[in-house]
Write an enzyme that holds these catalytic residues in place. Structure first.
Site, mmCIF file in Angstrom:
data_model
loop_
_atom_site.group_PDB
_atom_site.id
_atom_site.type_symbol
_atom_site.label_atom_id
_atom_site.label_comp_id
_atom_site.label_asym_id
_atom_site.label_seq_id
_atom_site.Cartn_x
_atom_site.Cartn_y
_atom_site.Cartn_z
ATOM 1 N N MET A 175 10.758 11.030 -3.437
ATOM 2 C CA MET A 175 10.217 12.120 -2.651
ATOM 3 C C MET A 175 8.748 11.867 -2.318
ATOM 4 O O MET A 175 7.973 11.449 -3.162
ATOM 5 C CB MET A 175 10.332 13.436 -3.445
ATOM 6 N N TYR A 228 7.213 4.285 2.170
ATOM 7 C CA TYR A 228 7.175 3.255 1.131
ATOM 8 C C TYR A 228 8.580 2.852 0.690
ATOM 9 O O TYR A 228 8.892 1.663 0.563
ATOM 10 C CB TYR A 228 6.369 3.777 -0.055
ATOM 11 N N PRO A 256 9.790 -3.808 -9.684
ATOM 12 C CA PRO A 256 9.135 -3.196 -10.840
ATOM 13 C C PRO A 256 9.338 -1.685 -10.862
ATOM 14 O O PRO A 256 9.440 -1.041 -9.817
ATOM 15 C CB PRO A 256 7.655 -3.539 -10.636
ATOM 16 N N GLY A 257 9.355 -1.141 -12.063
ATOM 17 C CA GLY A 257 9.308 0.298 -12.223
ATOM 18 C C GLY A 257 7.856 0.728 -12.324
ATOM 19 O O GLY A 257 6.986 0.182 -11.647
ATOM 20 N N TYR A 258 7.599 1.693 -13.192
ATOM 21 C CA TYR A 258 6.224 2.174 -13.355
ATOM 22 C C TYR A 258 5.464 1.246 -14.292
ATOM 23 O O TYR A 258 5.803 1.115 -15.464
ATOM 24 C CB TYR A 258 6.230 3.610 -13.859
ATOM 25 N N ASP A 263 1.225 8.267 0.879
ATOM 26 C CA ASP A 263 2.264 9.229 0.521
ATOM 27 C C ASP A 263 2.123 10.559 1.257
ATOM 28 O O ASP A 263 1.015 11.077 1.444
ATOM 29 C CB ASP A 263 2.251 9.495 -0.983
ATOM 30 N N ILE A 287 0.846 -1.187 0.000
ATOM 31 C CA ILE A 287 0.000 0.000 0.000
ATOM 32 C C ILE A 287 0.883 1.238 0.000
ATOM 33 O O ILE A 287 2.084 1.168 0.289
ATOM 34 C CB ILE A 287 -0.931 0.049 1.225
#
Length: 242
Positions: free
Chosen positions: A142, A147, A177-179, A88, A85
């Site tokens: 940032m 996370y 993983p990336g995006y 942010d 999860i």
């Protein structure tokens, strides 16, 4: 009984792709989810994959859930720790609840899910543990101190456990993983998403299926010499040394 796999966070996004890919490989898959009953029900109806509901941040719930899965499907030989999860916030505005929720689900779950399974795997001299970290656990991000810290911890957990279990036929690996083109990324404002894609050398977002293919490789018996690895699936956006 045949091969049995548990995939946490296994009914949505990357997790759903992993569950489906392992199912196609012949595994009896238990897809674990935390809260979205409607999505889980639809996933079960579409794929025929069994779904189980529990909170991976709760050690007792994990132990009980694993017992239920094994009663239904048989001994678990493959564990994919995928659940995660985000909460942010810049650290100077972050609450302790935002910090602890992310650490509990993203990092404590490594212990909660793996601890009940590791001794039986050792007794059988076989097991596959595949942990899903993140590009942001490698480079930081940032607004994601919680996370990034948790996902970096997943990498450390992987490397330590791989050394503990290597002689017992158990491999422990980590995918970063990336995006990836999921609902979460789709919710990013278009201009921000455009900038993200521009920073990826291959020029596009990844897919959940591409992550799932790596999981399938690591789960195979033929991947027995690959352990303690941290594998980036990020389109070249961040290239780390080891």
């Amino acid at each position: 009984m045949g091969r049995v796999a548990i995939v946490t966070g296994g009914t949505r996004g990357i997790g759903a792709c992993i569950s489906s890919a392992l199912h196609k490989e012949g595994y009896a898959v238990a897809a674990v989810y935390a809260g979205n009953d409607e999505t889980a029900k639809a996933f079960n109806k579409e794929t025929g994959i069994r779904v189980y509901k529990w909170n991976v941040g709760d050690p007792e719930a994990c132990a009980e859930g694993i017992c239920e899965v094994e009663a239904d499907l048989g001994p678990v030989c493959t564990l994919v720790n995928n659940a995660g999860i985000t909460r942010d916030s810049m650290l100077h505005k972050m609450s302790y609840q935002q910090w602890s929720e992310v650490l509990r689900v993203n990092l404590d779950s490594m212990f909660n899910m793996t601890r009940p399974l590791i001794e039986p795997m050792r007794e059988r001299n076989f097991g596959r543990i595949i942990n899903i970290s993140s590009i942001n656990g490698q480079k930081g991000q940032m607004g994601q101190a919680n996370y990034s810290a948790a996902k970096a911890g997943v990498i450390g957990f992987t490397k330590a456990l791989a050394q503990e279990t290597a002689r017992k036929g158990i491999t422990v690996n980590c995918i970063c993983p990336g995006y990836i083109d999921t609902e979460m990324v789709a919710a990013v404002p278009p201009k921000v998403l455009e900038n993200i894609v521009a920073s990826i050398p291959v020029g596009r977002l990844g897919t959940g299926h591409e992550v799932a293919e790596m999981v399938c490789f690591l789960a195979r018996e033929s991947a027995a010499f690959t352990t303690g690895a941290v594998i980036a699936v990020n389109g070249g956006q961040y290239i780390a040394n080891g």
